[in-house]
Design a protein around this motif. Structure first.
Motif, PDB file in Angstrom:
ATOM      1  N   ARG A 214       0.827  -1.221   0.000  1.00 59.94           N
ATOM      2  CA  ARG A 214       0.000   0.000   0.000  1.00 59.94           C
ATOM      3  C   ARG A 214       0.856   1.263   0.000  1.00 59.94           C
ATOM      4  O   ARG A 214       0.370   2.344  -0.345  1.00 59.94           O
ATOM      5  CB  ARG A 214      -0.958  -0.016   1.194  1.00 59.94           C
ATOM      6  N   MET A 215       2.112   1.137   0.367  1.00 57.54           N
ATOM      7  CA  MET A 215       3.012   2.302   0.335  1.00 57.54           C
ATOM      8  C   MET A 215       3.221   2.806  -1.084  1.00 57.54           C
ATOM      9  O   MET A 215       3.589   3.967  -1.279  1.00 57.54           O
ATOM     10  CB  MET A 215       4.366   1.941   0.962  1.00 57.54           C
ATOM     11  N   VAL A 216       3.021   1.937  -2.086  1.00 52.65           N
ATOM     12  CA  VAL A 216       3.161   2.364  -3.481  1.00 52.65           C
ATOM     13  C   VAL A 216       1.821   2.272  -4.211  1.00 52.65           C
ATOM     14  O   VAL A 216       1.771   2.279  -5.442  1.00 52.65           O
ATOM     15  CB  VAL A 216       4.230   1.527  -4.222  1.00 52.65           C
ATOM     16  N   GLY A 217       0.724   2.162  -3.463  1.00 52.60           N
ATOM     17  CA  GLY A 217      -0.594   2.136  -4.071  1.00 52.60           C
ATOM     18  C   GLY A 217      -0.949   0.833  -4.747  1.00 52.60           C
ATOM     19  O   GLY A 217      -1.809   0.806  -5.631  1.00 52.60           O
ATOM     20  N   VAL A 218      -0.305  -0.261  -4.340  1.00 52.31           N
ATOM     21  CA  VAL A 218      -0.570  -1.571  -4.928  1.00 52.31           C
ATOM     22  C   VAL A 218      -1.368  -2.409  -3.938  1.00 52.31           C
ATOM     23  O   VAL A 218      -1.065  -2.441  -2.742  1.00 52.31           O
ATOM     24  CB  VAL A 218       0.749  -2.289  -5.285  1.00 52.31           C
ATOM     25  N   ARG A 219      -2.387  -3.081  -4.442  1.00 52.05           N
ATOM     26  CA  ARG A 219      -3.183  -3.982  -3.613  1.00 52.05           C
ATOM     27  C   ARG A 219      -2.679  -5.405  -3.783  1.00 52.05           C
ATOM     28  O   ARG A 219      -2.713  -5.957  -4.886  1.00 52.05           O
ATOM     29  CB  ARG A 219      -4.655  -3.906  -4.026  1.00 52.05           C
ATOM     30  N   VAL A 220      -2.184  -5.988  -2.698  1.00 49.61           N
ATOM     31  CA  VAL A 220      -1.777  -7.389  -2.682  1.00 49.61           C
ATOM     32  C   VAL A 220      -2.850  -8.150  -1.908  1.00 49.61           C
ATOM     33  O   VAL A 220      -2.999  -7.958  -0.696  1.00 49.61           O
ATOM     34  CB  VAL A 220      -0.396  -7.576  -2.019  1.00 49.61           C
ATOM     35  N   PRO A 221      -3.623  -8.988  -2.578  1.00 50.40           N
ATOM     36  CA  PRO A 221      -4.769  -9.624  -1.916  1.00 50.40           C
ATOM     37  C   PRO A 221      -4.366 -10.815  -1.046  1.00 50.40           C
ATOM     38  O   PRO A 221      -4.611 -11.971  -1.377  1.00 50.40           O
ATOM     39  CB  PRO A 221      -5.655 -10.056  -3.089  1.00 50.40           C
ATOM     40  N   VAL A 222      -3.718 -10.523   0.065  1.00 52.18           N
ATOM     41  CA  VAL A 222      -3.431 -11.548   1.063  1.00 52.18           C
ATOM     42  C   VAL A 222      -4.162 -11.179   2.348  1.00 52.18           C
ATOM     43  O   VAL A 222      -4.320  -9.997   2.670  1.00 52.18           O
ATOM     44  CB  VAL A 222      -1.923 -11.706   1.328  1.00 52.18           C
ATOM     45  N   VAL A 223      -4.623 -12.194   3.052  1.00 55.74           N
ATOM     46  CA  VAL A 223      -5.354 -11.994   4.301  1.00 55.74           C
ATOM     47  C   VAL A 223      -4.678 -12.824   5.386  1.00 55.74           C
ATOM     48  O   VAL A 223      -4.548 -14.047   5.236  1.00 55.74           O
ATOM     49  CB  VAL A 223      -6.821 -12.426   4.161  1.00 55.74           C
ATOM     50  N   PRO A 224      -4.234 -12.201   6.480  1.00 58.42           N
ATOM     51  CA  PRO A 224      -3.692 -12.984   7.594  1.00 58.42           C
ATOM     52  C   PRO A 224      -4.820 -13.769   8.272  1.00 58.42           C
ATOM     53  O   PRO A 224      -5.808 -13.188   8.725  1.00 58.42           O
ATOM     54  CB  PRO A 224      -3.115 -11.924   8.536  1.00 58.42           C
ATOM     55  N   LEU A 225      -4.668 -15.082   8.293  1.00 55.52           N
ATOM     56  CA  LEU A 225      -5.634 -15.943   8.963  1.00 55.52           C
ATOM     57  C   LEU A 225      -4.960 -16.676  10.112  1.00 55.52           C
ATOM     58  O   LEU A 225      -3.795 -17.047  10.043  1.00 55.52           O
ATOM     59  CB  LEU A 225      -6.205 -16.983   7.987  1.00 55.52           C
ATOM     60  N   SER A 226      -5.726 -16.904  11.149  1.00 56.22           N
ATOM     61  CA  SER A 226      -5.242 -17.683  12.280  1.00 56.22           C
ATOM     62  C   SER A 226      -5.071 -19.141  11.854  1.00 56.22           C
ATOM     63  O   SER A 226      -6.004 -19.758  11.342  1.00 56.22           O
ATOM     64  CB  SER A 226      -6.261 -17.584  13.420  1.00 56.22           C
ATOM     65  N   HIS A 227      -3.858 -19.683  12.037  1.00 55.52           N
ATOM     66  CA  HIS A 227      -3.606 -21.099  11.724  1.00 55.52           C
ATOM     67  C   HIS A 227      -3.017 -21.752  12.971  1.00 55.52           C
ATOM     68  O   HIS A 227      -2.029 -21.265  13.532  1.00 55.52           O
ATOM     69  CB  HIS A 227      -2.647 -21.231  10.546  1.00 55.52           C
ATOM     70  N   GLN A 228      -3.616 -22.876  13.394  1.00 53.29           N
ATOM     71  CA  GLN A 228      -3.292 -23.460  14.684  1.00 53.29           C
ATOM     72  C   GLN A 228      -2.733 -24.879  14.560  1.00 53.29           C
ATOM     73  O   GLN A 228      -3.137 -25.636  13.691  1.00 53.29           O
ATOM     74  CB  GLN A 228      -4.545 -23.507  15.571  1.00 53.29           C
ATOM     75  N   TYR A 229      -1.802 -25.187  15.439  1.00 51.85           N
ATOM     76  CA  TYR A 229      -1.356 -26.557  15.609  1.00 51.85           C
ATOM     77  C   TYR A 229      -0.840 -26.714  17.036  1.00 51.85           C
ATOM     78  O   TYR A 229      -0.701 -25.730  17.776  1.00 51.85           O
ATOM     79  CB  TYR A 229      -0.294 -26.949  14.575  1.00 51.85           C
ATOM     80  N   LEU A 230      -0.577 -27.939  17.426  1.00 51.81           N
ATOM     81  CA  LEU A 230      -0.077 -28.178  18.777  1.00 51.81           C
ATOM     82  C   LEU A 230       1.078 -29.166  18.737  1.00 51.81           C
ATOM     83  O   LEU A 230       1.253 -29.911  17.773  1.00 51.81           O
ATOM     84  CB  LEU A 230      -1.186 -28.688  19.698  1.00 51.81           C
ATOM     85  N   VAL A 231       1.847 -29.147  19.820  1.00 53.25           N
ATOM     86  CA  VAL A 231       2.908 -30.122  20.027  1.00 53.25           C
ATOM     87  C   VAL A 231       2.607 -30.828  21.340  1.00 53.25           C
ATOM     88  O   VAL A 231       2.359 -30.179  22.364  1.00 53.25           O
ATOM     89  CB  VAL A 231       4.296 -29.461  20.080  1.00 53.25           C
ATOM     90  N   THR A 232       2.603 -32.158  21.303  1.00 55.85           N
ATOM     91  CA  THR A 232       2.258 -32.930  22.489  1.00 55.85           C
ATOM     92  C   THR A 232       3.434 -33.022  23.457  1.00 55.85           C
ATOM     93  O   THR A 232       4.584 -32.715  23.115  1.00 55.85           O
ATOM     94  CB  THR A 232       1.831 -34.358  22.104  1.00 55.85           C
ATOM     95  N   ASP A 233       3.119 -33.489  24.651  1.00 56.62           N
ATOM     96  CA  ASP A 233       4.184 -33.924  25.549  1.00 56.62           C
ATOM     97  C   ASP A 233       4.834 -35.174  24.957  1.00 56.62           C
ATOM     98  O   ASP A 233       4.346 -35.741  23.973  1.00 56.62           O
ATOM     99  CB  ASP A 233       3.594 -34.264  26.925  1.00 56.62           C
TER     100      ASP A 233
END
Length: 828
Positions: A214-233
């Motif tokens: 957006r600093m140069v007036g360009v639209r990059v269509p990416v959306v930050p989405l929550s992505h989850q995982y876990l590590v077990t004991d």
């Protein structure tokens, strides 16, 4: 300058250095890896539906192997990977993918359920019907990979500057001539540690990429989405004994259950793709606005969204219900509206993007770095990156609402089977033809492409078709007998197609003719009213664009290209005009014009009763255009065909669209005219052998091997882009040719990408195919070695793991199979 110190930016810097370019600065707002890289799961799978992405991922594996042998190893583990099928449909998809893999020499093979359990003994095989194993898949430590790449780049002389925040990017505007566009180019990057003069900026900002652009007036269509995982004991006994008794366990994916695993020391890492994804700092009304201090941070746990995945995980690996939890990771990842990377140069010269890695950027990082370095230094990538090129996104993706809706849908469908009848559902309807209401009234079944609602077929035509022609397997999903009825109507009477979605570009200005003749391989600078079918080539002689060019006035041309390729072709033409300094203006005028195609033996009679112009062959020859009226509507009538039947494409200003369509329907009804959709159009073009860009022809194919040498005018004054490359091809000869294959079994219909074998060896890959209703034959196209590209050659097509016989045929031989040979295509 490379902006972004994650694995993508580090890989780009590494490959720039490997190619000899060391005048590079890599800046990162915090520490390296502090965006999304540090919390990535690190799985590396190679096989994808896109051939270019598969090759990029294969390169990544090769690179990680090599880095593992250096003094900066990335902890690459080549464990192999198992994919489970928990449904018959998934098993069919898996067998299709196994056949794909043979075209890349990837060692993917099917496992029995017991073999899968033997390789991953923690698994409960209930409901599992099959599996596949790719021995060269694995996993890597994302942070160590990033540090390794950055370290090697430093050693080559590249400056790596962490804790350097970009505050702004300066550009300069240049007016090209009197009618030309205004060109913008990068000149300087302003940071909190000083300004840096530069001509190229690569935005590898990950979740921050849209903000940077957006600093140069360009639209990059990416959306930050929550992505989850876990590590077990650490796993309890006896499960721990499985880990302790084996050198390594493979990665494991169960897409039907939305879950993936890999080993993490003496524990397990488990994640997946929720059906209820959550955007982070982006909404339907606002772009993402990531907090200034969000560096090396995670989001709060969201167990409610993760619940389905946790339940599914325990179903497949019962130990998951008993083992404790060591770490829960919820980190934002940058996703795109179609789950493909976002790469390439933007409308601002020198401003490149490498973002939107969609949680599989670790697998692609090596390949991303290589193709982006080539793109920056050589002006074009070495592969066909259409499916990843940022120019594929049209103006609709300037909308936060549309972008978020599409991205959420893609995430929800991440592990879904890509059936051929699957349509996008979000953000519809968006772009509609003036005839849209009429289509609905006539029972249209709609598909969607580039935001346009397009008719696949009309349900009202179903009763006129032959239900016994339904193809076997996946090709029969979403099939309708209406397609055959519409096909036959076009061949025997007349078909009316709404092609308003076709992209239309206007090229104007005092140098319009010179410019188009320079970028096209055919001679397009002909008389007013002439239509030329042509390709535009890259410097390697590959086909970058495939379209028709109509000269409407001395200084005005109409370029018509495919619906999905308008944004790409517009960007490519504008870039060529900027690079070579032509005084032209190039505009997308798609929405201002309708296009209705009237084709078939009765087309001339229908049109003759509606227009004052002479529609005879002498007055209106093939590939000519004229300004006239149809009914009450002023139109441009183009004598062109994508079916092989004579007829016209009628272009009119959008406000006349509804009236023009209605008039054509009313008058045509007495001549047997039938409303037709795009599936009939595809069947008609397959019989004729017309190529489709992005499948039959791509930036990696040249006109001679594609059978389009007739378009190449090597004697054209001034030459054209790519002429040196195609001269070499013509001089040396081609090693392969695009051939038409007639399958032995008419009900076995290819979907594309199937391997083609001769004497047991893979010799090609299907580019496109379908059923030809006039010739009563299942048709496929594939590039074959020249010694096999001979009529009569017998081959085997691998269709979902089942061998189907096929024969190479000429178009004339194919048409000889028609029930009415006298009705051979008339316009060529």
């Amino acid at each position: 300058m490379v902006v972004g110190g994650g694995v993508g930016g580090a890989s780009i810097a590494y490959h720039l250095a490997e190619m000899g370019e060391t005048d590079v600065v890599l800046v990162e707002r915090a520490e390296l890896t502090s965006g999304s890289t540090f919390h990535s799961a690190g799985l590396v799978g190679q096989l994808r539906a896109d051939p270019a992405l598969t090759r990029m991922n294969m390169y990544s594996v090769d690179l990680y192997r090599r880095l593992q042998m250096t003094d900066r190893p990335p902890s690459w583990v080549e464990s192999g990977g198992i994919k489970l099928a928990s449904s018959p449909e998934r098993l069919a998809e898996m067998r299709r993918q196994i056949s794909w893999a043979t075209t890349f020499d990837l060692p993917l093979h099917e496992l029995s359920v017991s073999e899968a359990v033997d390789r991953f003994p923690l698994m409960d095989p209930a409901d599992v019907v099959g599996a596949a194993f790719l021995e060269s898949d694995g996993y890597v430590d994302p942070s160590q990979l990033c540090q390794a790449l950055a370290g090697h780049a430093r050693a080559k002389g590249i400056v790596v500057s962490p804790h350097t925040r970009v505050l702004g990017i300066d550009t300069a505007d240049t007016l090209r001539g009197t009618a030309g566009d205004v060109d913008r180019s990068v000149t300087r990057v302003r940071t909190d540690r000083g300004d840096i003069e530069c001509e190229v900026v690569v935005d590898a900002g990950g979740i921050y990429a849209a903000e940077i652009a957006r600093m140069v007036g360009v639209r990059v269509p990416v959306v930050p989405l929550s992505h989850q995982y876990l590590v077990t004991d650490a796993l309890p006994e006896p499960a721990a004994a499985v880990l302790g008794g084996r050198a390594r366990l493979p990665t494991l994916r169960d897409p039907d259950l939305l879950v993936y695993w890999r080993v993490e020391g003496n524990a397990l890492l488990m994640g997946g793709y929720e059906r209820n994804p959550a955007p982070w700092h982006a909404s339907l009304t606002a772009f993402d606005d990531i907090p200034h201090d969000f560096n090396a941070k995670l989001l709060s746990e969201d167990w409610e969204r993760f619940e389905e995945i946790a339940v599914n995980a325990a179903k497949r690996l019962p130990v998951m219900a008993d083992v404790g939890l060591k770490t829960f990771i919820n980190g934002p990842e940058a996703f795109t509206p179609d789950n493909e990377f976002c790469l390439g140069e933007t409308a601002v010269a020198g401003f490149f993007v490498a973002a939107g890695f969609c949680a599989h950027g670790i697998a692609g990082a090596g390949g991303i770095g290589k193709v982006m370095a080539e793109w920056v230094l050589e002006g074009e990538p070495g592969l066909d990156l259409w499916h990843m090129d940022i120019s594929r996104f049209g103006d609709a993706y300037r909308s936060p609402s549309y972008t978020v809706k599409r991205t959420l849908e893609s995430y929800q469908r991440y592990y879904d089977i890509s059936f051929p009848d699957r349509e996008r559902e979000s953000g519809r309807p968006l772009r509609t033809s003036p005839a849209y209401r009429s289509h609905r009234e006539h029972g249209a079944s709609f598909g969607e492409k580039a935001g346009w609602e397009r008719v696949n077929f009309y349900d009202t035509n179903t009763a006129l078709g032959d239900q016994t022609l339904r193809p076997d397997g996946w090709a029969g999903r979403g099939w309708s007998a209406a397609t055959g009825a519409e096909h036959h109507a076009t061949r025997t009477a007349a078909g009316l197609f709404d092609e308003t979605s076709f992209a239309k570009l206007s090229v104007t200005g005092p140098e319009a003719a010179v410019f188009l003749n320079r970028v096209c391989d055919n001679d397009v600078a002909r008389d007013v009213g002439d239509i030329t079918y042509t390709q535009a080539l890259n410097t390697r002689g590959g086909i970058e664009c495939d379209f028709t060019v109509t000269r409407r006035r001395f200084d005005e041309f109409l370029v018509v290209t495919g619906t999905a390729y308008g944004a790409h072709d517009l960007a490519w033409l504008r870039r060529r005009a900027r690079l070579d300094g032509y005084d032209v203006r190039i505009d997308d005028i798609t929405g201002s014009l309708v296009c209705f195609a009237l084709w078939g033996p009765a087309a001339r009679d229908i049109l003759a009763g509606l227009t004052p112009c002479d529609v005879s062959d002498e007055a209106s020859p093939f590939m000519s255009a004229q300004s006239t009226t149809v009914g009450d509507v002023p139109v441009w009538a183009l004598r062109a065909s994508f079916t092989g039947e004579h007829g016209w494409e009628l272009y009119a200003s959008t406000e006349y669209g509804a009236a023009l369509w209605t008039r054509l329907v009313d008058v045509g009804s007495s001549y047997g005219l039938r409303l037709c959709g795009y599936r009939a159009l595809d069947s008609l073009r397959l019989e004729r052998g017309y190529r489709v860009w992005s499948t039959d022809i791509t930036p990696e194919t040249n006109p001679y091997e594609a059978g389009l040498g007739f378009c190449v005018k090597l004697d054209k004054p001034g030459g054209f882009v790519g002429d040196e490359a195609v001269r070499r091809v013509r001089s040396n000869g081609v090693s392969r040719k695009l051939c038409c294959l007639a399958l032995d079994d008419a009900r076995s219909v290819v979907l594309g990408a199937e391997p083609v074998r001769a004497a047991g060896e893979v010799v090609g890959r299907v580019t496109s195919g379908g059923y030809g209703y006039s010739v009563a034959t299942s048709i496929g196209y594939a590039y074959l070695p020249v010694d096999l590209a001979v009529a009569g050659t017998t081959l085997i097509v691998d269709l979902f793991g089942v061998p189907v016989g096929a024969t190479v045929v000429t178009q004339q031989e194919l048409w000889a199979r028609a029930a009415t040979p006298a009705r051979a295509p008339t316009d060529r």
